[in-house]
Scaffold this motif. Structure first.
Motif, PDB file in Angstrom:
ATOM      1  N   LEU A   1       0.797  -1.222   0.000  1.00  0.00           N
ATOM      2  CA  LEU A   1       0.000   0.000   0.000  1.00  0.00           C
ATOM      3  C   LEU A   1       0.835   1.279   0.000  1.00  0.00           C
ATOM      4  CD1 LEU A   1      -2.719  -1.041   2.627  1.00  0.00           C
ATOM      5  CD2 LEU A   1      -2.761  -1.343   0.151  1.00  0.00           C
ATOM      6  N   ARG A   2       1.930   1.285   0.683  1.00  0.00           N
ATOM      7  CA  ARG A   2       2.634   2.547   0.909  1.00  0.00           C
ATOM      8  C   ARG A   2       3.785   2.800  -0.068  1.00  0.00           C
ATOM      9  NH1 ARG A   2       2.830   2.639   7.599  1.00  0.00           N
ATOM     10  NH2 ARG A   2       0.572   2.325   7.884  1.00  0.00           N
ATOM     11  N   VAL A   3       4.299   1.745  -0.706  1.00  0.00           N
ATOM     12  CA  VAL A   3       5.466   1.922  -1.577  1.00  0.00           C
ATOM     13  C   VAL A   3       5.170   1.549  -3.020  1.00  0.00           C
ATOM     14  CG1 VAL A   3       7.875   1.255  -1.973  1.00  0.00           C
ATOM     15  CG2 VAL A   3       7.029   1.512   0.369  1.00  0.00           C
ATOM     16  N   ASN A   4       4.493   0.420  -3.251  1.00  0.00           N
ATOM     17  CA  ASN A   4       4.417  -0.136  -4.601  1.00  0.00           C
ATOM     18  C   ASN A   4       3.004  -0.229  -5.178  1.00  0.00           C
ATOM     19  OD1 ASN A   4       7.315  -0.849  -4.926  1.00  0.00           O
ATOM     20  ND2 ASN A   4       6.875  -2.188  -3.183  1.00  0.00           N
ATOM     21  N   MET A   5       2.027   0.430  -4.595  1.00  0.00           N
ATOM     22  CA  MET A   5       0.670   0.347  -5.124  1.00  0.00           C
ATOM     23  C   MET A   5       0.597   0.862  -6.566  1.00  0.00           C
ATOM     24  SD  MET A   5      -2.897   2.069  -3.786  1.00  0.00           S
ATOM     25  CE  MET A   5      -3.213   0.956  -2.429  1.00  0.00           C
ATOM     26  N   GLU A   6       1.233   1.990  -6.846  1.00  0.00           N
ATOM     27  CA  GLU A   6       1.189   2.547  -8.203  1.00  0.00           C
ATOM     28  C   GLU A   6       1.944   1.656  -9.187  1.00  0.00           C
ATOM     29  OE1 GLU A   6       0.203   4.751 -11.412  1.00  0.00           O
ATOM     30  OE2 GLU A   6      -0.651   4.767  -9.381  1.00  0.00           O
ATOM     31  N   ASP A   7       3.039   1.046  -8.742  1.00  0.00           N
ATOM     32  CA  ASP A   7       3.761   0.134  -9.635  1.00  0.00           C
ATOM     33  C   ASP A   7       2.924  -1.092  -9.960  1.00  0.00           C
ATOM     34  OD1 ASP A   7       6.474  -0.620 -10.889  1.00  0.00           O
ATOM     35  OD2 ASP A   7       5.975  -2.392  -9.694  1.00  0.00           O
ATOM     36  N   LEU A   8       2.164  -1.574  -8.998  1.00  0.00           N
ATOM     37  CA  LEU A   8       1.268  -2.710  -9.259  1.00  0.00           C
ATOM     38  C   LEU A   8       0.229  -2.333 -10.312  1.00  0.00           C
ATOM     39  CD1 LEU A   8       0.765  -3.920  -5.587  1.00  0.00           C
ATOM     40  CD2 LEU A   8       1.842  -5.243  -7.418  1.00  0.00           C
ATOM     41  N   ARG A   9      -0.307  -1.129 -10.226  1.00  0.00           N
ATOM     42  CA  ARG A   9      -1.276  -0.663 -11.216  1.00  0.00           C
ATOM     43  C   ARG A   9      -0.617  -0.525 -12.592  1.00  0.00           C
ATOM     44  NH1 ARG A   9      -5.340   3.043  -9.874  1.00  0.00           N
ATOM     45  NH2 ARG A   9      -4.118   4.688 -10.897  1.00  0.00           N
ATOM     46  N   GLU A  10       0.605  -0.007 -12.626  1.00  0.00           N
ATOM     47  CA  GLU A  10       1.299   0.159 -13.900  1.00  0.00           C
ATOM     48  C   GLU A  10       1.658  -1.194 -14.512  1.00  0.00           C
ATOM     49  OE1 GLU A  10       4.681   2.615 -13.280  1.00  0.00           O
ATOM     50  OE2 GLU A  10       3.516   4.456 -12.929  1.00  0.00           O
ATOM     51  N   GLN A  11       2.142  -2.116 -13.679  1.00  0.00           N
ATOM     52  CA  GLN A  11       2.489  -3.452 -14.179  1.00  0.00           C
ATOM     53  C   GLN A  11       1.262  -4.161 -14.751  1.00  0.00           C
ATOM     54  OE1 GLN A  11       5.371  -5.359 -14.398  1.00  0.00           O
ATOM     55  NE2 GLN A  11       6.466  -3.445 -14.020  1.00  0.00           N
ATOM     56  N   THR A  12       0.124  -3.979 -14.097  1.00  0.00           N
ATOM     57  CA  THR A  12      -1.107  -4.593 -14.606  1.00  0.00           C
ATOM     58  C   THR A  12      -1.442  -4.067 -15.985  1.00  0.00           C
ATOM     59  OG1 THR A  12      -1.981  -4.896 -12.375  1.00  0.00           O
ATOM     60  CG2 THR A  12      -3.574  -4.903 -14.173  1.00  0.00           C
ATOM     61  N   HIS A  13      -1.318  -2.757 -16.163  1.00  0.00           N
ATOM     62  CA  HIS A  13      -1.669  -2.160 -17.457  1.00  0.00           C
ATOM     63  C   HIS A  13      -0.583  -2.400 -18.509  1.00  0.00           C
ATOM     64  CE1 HIS A  13      -3.671   0.647 -20.180  1.00  0.00           C
ATOM     65  NE2 HIS A  13      -2.470   1.141 -20.454  1.00  0.00           N
ATOM     66  N   ALA A  14       0.667  -2.175 -18.147  1.00  0.00           N
ATOM     67  CA  ALA A  14       1.740  -2.211 -19.137  1.00  0.00           C
ATOM     68  C   ALA A  14       2.208  -3.617 -19.471  1.00  0.00           C
ATOM     69  CB  ALA A  14       2.930  -1.389 -18.624  1.00  0.00           C
ATOM     70  N   ARG A  15       2.033  -4.547 -18.567  1.00  0.00           N
ATOM     71  CA  ARG A  15       2.538  -5.900 -18.818  1.00  0.00           C
ATOM     72  C   ARG A  15       1.417  -6.899 -19.077  1.00  0.00           C
ATOM     73  NH1 ARG A  15       5.313  -9.734 -14.269  1.00  0.00           N
ATOM     74  NH2 ARG A  15       5.537 -11.597 -15.543  1.00  0.00           N
ATOM     75  N   HIS A  16       0.574  -7.100 -18.070  1.00  0.00           N
ATOM     76  CA  HIS A  16      -0.424  -8.171 -18.180  1.00  0.00           C
ATOM     77  C   HIS A  16      -1.540  -7.811 -19.155  1.00  0.00           C
ATOM     78  CE1 HIS A  16       1.589 -10.212 -14.936  1.00  0.00           C
ATOM     79  NE2 HIS A  16       1.452  -9.161 -14.146  1.00  0.00           N
ATOM     80  N   TYR A  17      -2.065  -6.583 -19.041  1.00  0.00           N
ATOM     81  CA  TYR A  17      -3.130  -6.192 -19.972  1.00  0.00           C
ATOM     82  C   TYR A  17      -2.593  -6.079 -21.392  1.00  0.00           C
ATOM     83  CZ  TYR A  17      -6.392  -3.308 -22.556  1.00  0.00           C
ATOM     84  OH  TYR A  17      -7.225  -2.826 -23.529  1.00  0.00           O
TER      85      TYR A  17
END
Length: 427
Positions: A279-295
Motif C-alpha cells: 500500500l505505501r510503496v508499490n501500489m502505483e507500480d502494481l497498477r502500472e504493471q497490470t496495465h503495461a505488462r499483463h493487460y
C-alpha cells in the motif's frame, strides 16, 4: 524523399536549450497530482486461498476496517468469485477498492479445474477494458476499471511444501496478474520451521517456473527497501482486529494462553512488511504493471487474433482500413464456406432421411402385404370351416328328420297293435 528526410530528422541529436527565465511548466507534476487526486484511484485485490485460511481477516487488518463478508461453507460444488467494491477515504485521497474472494477454492474432492474460474474472471476484466478501449466514444474518465492489480495467494502453513493445487494455480495466473505469495496464520508454526518453509516455497516456485511479483528496484528512492523486501518473500502474516493491552498501550494482536502475537510487531510476523510494500510503496507500480505488462499481453494476443499487426521498418505501412477489409473478406469467405458446408450437410441429411423413409415405407408395405395374405388365408380357413360346419348341420338335420320319422312310425305302429288285439277278443 519526405520519408528519408523524416528519418534523418528523427535520428538527429536533440538540442538542450537554457531558458532565460521562469516559464512555469515545472508545475506540471503538481497539476498531475491535483488531477489524479480529483479523479480518485482504483485498486483491485484478488484473494486466492482455501476457505477459512484468513483472507477476510487479513483484508480487515490491512485497511484497518471491517469489510462486509459472509461465512463460507466447505461444501461448495464449484469455485466462484465474489467481488465487492468499497469507497475509502484517507486525507483527501479517494480510493475505490475492490476485493475479490475465491469462494469454495480447494473445497472440492476433484481440484483439477479449480483455477479455471479465476483465470476466466481475470480475462473477463481484461476483455471489458479492451471493449471500452475499442469503442468510438470512450469514457475512461468515469470507467470503473476492474482489472486485478494484485493477487494475494494464501498458502496453508503446513511447514512442509506447497500443494500441487498451489503450484498449478500460480503457474496459470503468473502471466495474467501480479502474484504475492503469503503464508497465512503464520503463528501456527515455529520460527525455525517458518524460515525453512519460506526457503522451500521459493525453491519450488523457481523450479516450477512460477513468476511471482518482484518489487521494482529501478527507482533509487525505493531500491534499498524493495531489494531487502524481495528477500523476505513469501511474507508470513497474522491478521487480527482485536486490541490487546501490551505494557502501557493497546495493540492489535491475537491472544493465547501462553501470550500474544502482535500483528504490527515485525519480530512476530511480516504484516508490516506486506502493508508497507503493498500500500505505501508499490501500489502505483502494481497498477502500472497490470496495465503495461499483463493487460498489454492480453491486448496484443487479442488484436493478433483479429488480424492486426505492427509494422516493421522494412514492411509496408499498416492500414487499419485494409486490415478491416481483409478480415471482413476472410470472415465472409469463411461464413460462405460454413454456409455451403451446412447446406451440403442439410442436403445429405435430407437424402439420408428420404432413404430411411423409403426403407421404412418398403418395410411397412411388405408388412401390409404379409398381413393381407395372412388375413386372406385366415378368411379362407374360416370359410372352409363354415362350409364344413354347415354340411355337418345339414347332415345333422337330415338325421334328425329321419329319426323323427322313424320315431313317428314306431309310435303309430304301437298304437294300432292293441286295437287289433281287442278286436280279436270280441270275435
Amino acid at each position: 524523399m519526405a520519408a528519408t528526410e523524416l528519418d534523418i530528422f528523427s535520428h538527429e541529436e536533440k538540442r538542450i536549450l537554457e531558458l532565460g527565465g521562469h516559464v512555469g511548466f515545472d508545475s506540471l507534476p503538481d497539476q498531475l497530482v491535483s488531477k489524479s487526486v480529483a479523479q480518485g484511484f482504483y485498486f483491485n485485490i484478488l484473494c486466492v486461498g482455501e476457505t477459512g485460511i484468513g483472507k477476510s481477516t487479513l483484508m480487515n487488518t490491512l485497511f484497518n476496517t471491517t469489510f462486509e463478508s459472509d461465512e463460507a461453507s466447505h461444501y461448495q460444488d464449484d469455485v466462484h468469485l465474489r467481488p465487492r467494491t468499497y469507497d475509502l477515504h484517507e486525507s483527501n485521497v479517494h480510493l475505490k477498492l475492490t476485493i475479490v474472494d475465491t469462494v469454495g477454492f480447494g473445497d472440492q474432492i476433484n481440484k483439477e479445474e479449480s483455477y479455471k474460474p479465476i483465470v476466466d474472471y481475470i480475462d473477463t476484466q481484461f476483455e471489458n477494458y479492451l471493449q471500452e478501449e475499442l469503442k468510438i466514444r470512450r469514457s475512461f474518465f468515469n470507467y470503473h476499471d476492474t482489472r486485478i492489480h494484485i493477487c494475494l495467494y494464501f498458502i496453508t502453513p503446513t511447514g512442509h511444501s506447497l500443494k500441487s493445487l498451489d503450484l498449478v494455480t500460480m503457474k496459470k495466473l503468473d502471466s495474467k496478474v501480479n502474484i504475492i505469495p503469503i503464508i497465512a496464520k503464520a503463528d501456527t508454526i515455529s520460527k525455525s520451521e517458518l524460515h525453512k518453509f519460506k526457503i522451500k516455497i521459493m525453491s519450488e516456485l523457481v523450479s516450477n517456473g512460477v513468476q511471482i511479483y518482484q518489487f521494482p528496484t529501478e527507482d533509487e528512492a525505493v531500491t534499498e527497501i524493495n531489494s531487502s523486501m524481495n528477500a523476505h518473500l513469501p511474507f508470513a502474516v497474522v491478521g487480527s482486529l482485536e486490541e490487546v493491552k501490551v505494557g502501557d498501550k493497546m495493540v492489535r494482536a491475537r491472544l493465547y494462553p501462553w501470550g500474544s502475537v502482535q500483528v504490527e510487531n515485525e519480530n512476530h510476523c511480516d504484516f508490516v512488511k506486506l502493508r508497507e510494500m503493498l500500500l505505501r510503496v508499490n501500489m502505483e507500480d502494481l497498477r502500472e504493471q497490470t496495465h503495461a505488462r499483463h493487460y498489454e499481453l492480453y491486448r496484443r494476443c487479442k488484436l493478433e487474433e483479429m488480424g492486426f499487426k505492427d509494422t516493421n521498418l522494412d514492411s509496408q505501412p499498416f492500414s487499419l482500413q485494409e486490415t478491416y477489409e481483409s478480415k471482413r473478406k476472410e470472415f465472409l469467405r469463411e461464413l460462405q464456406h460454413k454456409e455451403e458446408k451446412m447446406r451440403q450437410m442439410f442436403v445429405n441429411k435430407v437424402k439420408e432421411t428420404e432413404a430411411e423413409l423409403k426403407e421404412k415405407e418398403k418395410e411397412l408395405h411388405e408388412r401390409f402385404e404379409q398381413l393381407k395374405r395372412m388375413h386372406q388365408e385366415e378368411k379362407r380357413n374360416l370359410e372352409e370351416k363354415r362350409r364344413e360346419l354347415e354340411e355337418e348341420m345339414n347332415a345333422f338335420n337330415r338325421r334328425k328328420v329321419a329319426a323323427e320319422t322313424l320315431m313317428g312310425q314306431a309310435l303309430q305302429g304301437c298304437s294300432q297293435q292293441p286295437f287289433k288285439k281287442d278286436k280279436d277278443k270280441k270275435n
